[in-house]
Design an enzyme around this catalytic site. Structure first.
Site: not given
Ligand SMILES: *[C@@H]1O[C@H](CO)[C@@H](O)[C@H](O)[C@H]1NC(C)=O
Ligand SMILES: *[C@@H]1O[C@H](CO)[C@@H](O)[C@H](O)[C@H]1NC(C)=O
Ligand SMILES: *[C@@H]1O[C@H](CO)[C@@H](O)[C@H](O)[C@H]1NC(C)=O
Ligand SMILES: *[C@@H]1O[C@H](CO)[C@@H](O)[C@H](O)[C@H]1NC(C)=O
Ligand SMILES: *[C@@H]1O[C@H](CO)[C@@H](O)[C@H](O)[C@H]1NC(C)=O
Ligand SMILES: *[C@@H]1O[C@H](CO)[C@@H](O)[C@H](O)[C@H]1NC(C)=O
Ligand SMILES: *[C@@H]1O[C@H](CO)[C@@H](O)[C@H](O)[C@H]1NC(C)=O
Ligand SMILES: *[C@@H]1O[C@H](CO)[C@@H](O)[C@H](O)[C@H]1NC(C)=O
Length: 653
Positions: A184, A264
């Site tokens: 991320e 995710e």
């Protein structure tokens, strides 16, 4: 001419033979024409689940992986936390619970592929997002950037780690199909493309040209802007309440062709001390999962099993809110690996899209209530300070941080004296909010109060000039997400008494875990008697007790949960294994998971407790209790008002 011609025919032959052998040797790639992965030449889609080996005792890896396999998953995803393997620069630990290679072998034996996420940064609600705290030795280091000191450390670590992972790549006969670079990154302020380019080159150099390398970012064009980069396949992450069409459209913005991937997909959510326990309904998760599978997306369920933040490994969010010991996550397998209703709901969805293995699912492991254990008070931290401080005290005018003292985790005792008479209550304060993260303050051996980052910045003290001031500072876990991950611990700025800056500090770096393991803590000697304490607070102190696994009951020892009724906050060890922090006074977690693997039938099991605030022993039995039922959702006293959202990922929940 003819010789040359013969040679080229021979070469062609060789190429054909070689080409053929490539066709049969394992391969895994992105197919940009058909928008899918291709495994050994066949179209392939993964349905994966996250499991962090660092949050599960090694003895249970196989059980948890088997349960994942039986749910119909064909892959697992795991992080490798750098700080778990290199706690001290240059000293690596890959043994016991940290034996990641053994974990990979188990996964492969069971029939699961692996999506590897070696960082260097992992987030993951793990201390400092997996970065070693010693990186902060360079005070102004810019983490997750091209800062040369950061890059040098990353290169060294990856130079150690990645060659050990290379044999486990799918192409080389192992289970690893894809490897994530960073995590991320588009949510971090540095947005340093040179850093990501450097990592790409580094991973390629170490792992070869074939392996699929990828990135993961929030499912928004703004995240992908800094997170995705040429050469790494861009994937997204989002939870069950996101608009799947919109989320994958964001991925398509960065990756017009290739497989859809949600790296995710949140099955639950994380907790913080003092905030309500997160719960996400199975129905919502199942429905969204089904929709993603229907559009042929690849999905990783985060978490499939959360496990526990044993020891001091939990992270925190900013503004400072630490995560508890349990990382249950309301995942389909509970913290203790129990099959839940969500597990079966997910399995039923997977069954609609792919084959789920036949045969028995390993059952939920039984839990045993060993009952109450009487605890005996031992020394206070103050009376044991010489025993606990292996390296002896360090003196300086102004307080030093944990990093200055070369300590990453746990507790440091800061000691000074009152510079003037405080006959009236005088504020001892941290004007710059520099108590990281919680401090237990005493004057001349009498507990006077607790300071807490962002919450309690001042406590009143009285005493004469020269009175001894002791401040035991607890590191409650480093921030793992956002711009504040350079999270120094200890007293990170000066303390004031009234308007005067306190100086002349003596600091004791405490090796509490080592002292517990070596059984160095004794009873308080009569000459060390503490002065009288206030009613609601006492000096941080150790307690011990033991319990025996009963005879004649089959299959003991079994897993259990420990709770500490009437105790406030502290740390607990069983047979020297650091189970983690307890804080029933704050909640929502009340019980700690105790895996059977740390219990012994051969000798009494030794429990050590470090209680930081006050024990219940003067008004109720001085006991802790082993029960068979977890409590992770106690009502919390006050829901802290957050000025802004803790986690931008919530935008997609
Ligand atoms: C390495 O880690 C294992 C598992 O946590 C631990 O038991 C062992 O003591 C560690 N070894 C060293 C040398 O610290
Ligand atoms: C989901 O997003 C798509 C694309 O942005 C949009 O067309 C659609 O209306 C959205 N659906 C819902 C239920 O909001
Ligand atoms: C911390 O470690 C550094 C480097 O090894 C050393 O120079 C320094 O003296 C140590 N500090 C303390 C307080 O032990
Ligand atoms: C501080 O208090 C002590 C005891 O009450 C007294 O003897 C001493 O003179 C005081 N010192 C100052 C500087 O006021
Ligand atoms: C400290 O004492 C002062 C004066 O007695 C009082 O006004 C103040 O509320 C106290 N502060 C705290 C944090 O107890
Ligand atoms: C607790 O520790 C004391 C001091 O080391 C020891 O004498 C005692 O046997 C221990 N108690 C238990 C129950 O282990
Ligand atoms: C608990 O401590 C006692 C006394 O030191 C020791 O004999 C025993 O082996 C310990 N138990 C375990 C399980 O290590
Ligand atoms: C906690 O969870 C249990 C089990 O789901 C439930 O029975 C109980 O009511 C919950 N307690 C609170 C305070 O929410």
């Amino acid at each position: 001419m003819s010789v040359l011609r013969f040679n080229s025919v021979f070469l062609l032959l060789l190429v054909m033979m070689f080409g053929h052998s490539i066709g049969t040797s394992p391969s895994f790639s992105v197919d940009y024409e058909n928008n899918c992965f291709r495994k050994d030449g066949e179209q392939f889609r993964y349905i994966s689940g996250s499991i962090h080996y660092s949050r599960i005792p090694r003895a249970y890896w196989k059980d948890r992986l088997l349960k994942m396999y039986m749910a119909g998953l064909n892959a697992i995803q795991t992080y490798i936390p750098w700080n778990y393997h290199e706690e001290t620069p240059g000293q690596y630990n890959f043994s016991g619970d940290r034996d990641v290679e053994y974990f990979l072998k188990l996964a492969q034996d069971i029939g699961l592929l692996v999506i590897l996420r070696p960082g260097p940064y992992i987030c993951g609600e793990w201390d400092m997002g997996g970065l070693p705290a010693w990186l902060l030795n360079k005070k102004n280091i810019v983490l997750r950037s091209s800062d040369p000191d950061y890059i040098a450390a990353v290169d060294k670590w990856m130079g150690k780690l990645l060659p050990t992972m290379k044999p486990y790549l799918y192409q080389n006969g192992g289970p690893i199909i894809t490897v994530q670079v960073e995590n991320e990154y588009g949510s971090y302020f540095t947005c340093d493309y040179n850093y990501m380019r450097h990592l790409t080159k580094l991973f390629r150099a170490q792992l070869g040209d074939e392996v699929v390398l990828f990135t993961t970012d929030g499912a928004g064009v703004n995240y992908l802007k800094c997170g995705s980069i040429q050469g790494l396949y861009a994937t997204v992450d989002f939870g069950p309440s996101a608009n799947i069409t919109a989320a994958f459209a964001a991925q398509r913005h960065a990756e017009p062709y290739g497989p859809l991937v949600n790296s995710e997909f949140y099955t639950g959510w994380l907790d913080h001390w003092g905030s309500r326990h997160s719960v996400v309904s199975s129905a919502v998760v199942a429905k969204s999962l089904s929709h993603m599978l229907a559009v042929e997306a690849n999905v990783n369920l985060y978490m499939f099993i959360g496990g526990s933040n044993f020891g001091y490994w939990n992270g925190a969010n900013s503004p400072y809110a630490a995560q508890p010991t349990s990382y249950d996550y309301d995942a389909p397998l509970s913290e203790a690996g129990d099959l839940t209703e969500k597990y079966f709901a997910i399995r039923d969805v997977i069954r609609m899209y792919s084959k789920v293995p036949e045969g028995p699912i390993p059952p939920t492991t039984p839990k045993y209530a060993y009952g109450s254990v009487t605890m005996q008070k031992l020394q206070t931290v103050l009376s044991a300070v010489e025993t606990l401080s292996f390296s002896g005290p360090v003196k300086s005018t102004y307080p030093q941080t944990f990093t200055d003292l070369n300590q990453s985790f746990g507790f440091v005792l800061y000691r000074t004296t009152l510079p003037f008479n405080c006959s009236q209550p005088t504020p001892l304060s941290s004007p710059l909010n520099g108590v990281h993260d919680r401090a237990y303050v005493s004057v001349d051996g009498v507990a006077v109060g607790v300071l807490e980052r962002n919450k309690v910045l001042s406590v009143n003290v009285t005493g004469n000039a020269g009175s001894q001031v002791d401040i035991l500072v607890e590191n409650m876990g480093r921030i793992n997400y956002g711009k504040d991950i350079n999270d120094f611990k200890g007293l990170v700025s000066n303390l004031n008494l009234g308007q005067t800056t306190l100086t002349g500090w003596t600091m004791y770096s405490l090796s509490i875990d080592e002292a517990v393991r070596q059984g160095l803590l004794g009873e308080q000697s009569p000459t060390q008697r503490d002065p009288g304490q206030p009613a609601t607070l006492s000096l941080p102190a150790f307690y011990n007790g033991s319990f025996i696994i009963p005879d004649g009951i089959p299959d003991l020892p079994q897993d259990t949960y420990v709770k500490l009724p009437g105790w406030k906050k502290g740390q607990i060890w069983i047979n020297g294994f650091n189970l983690g922090r307890y804080w029933p006074a704050r909640g929502p977690q009340v019980t700690l998971f105790v895996p059977a693997s740390i219990l012994s039938t051969a000798a009494p099991n030794n429990v050590t407790v470090l209680e930081l605030e006050t024990d219940p022993c003067s008004y109720q039995p001085c006991t802790i209790e082993f029960t068979n039922t977890p409590i992770l959702n106690a009502t919390v006293l006050s829901q802290p008002k957050l000025h802004r959202r803790l986690f931008t990922k919530e935008d997609f929940l």
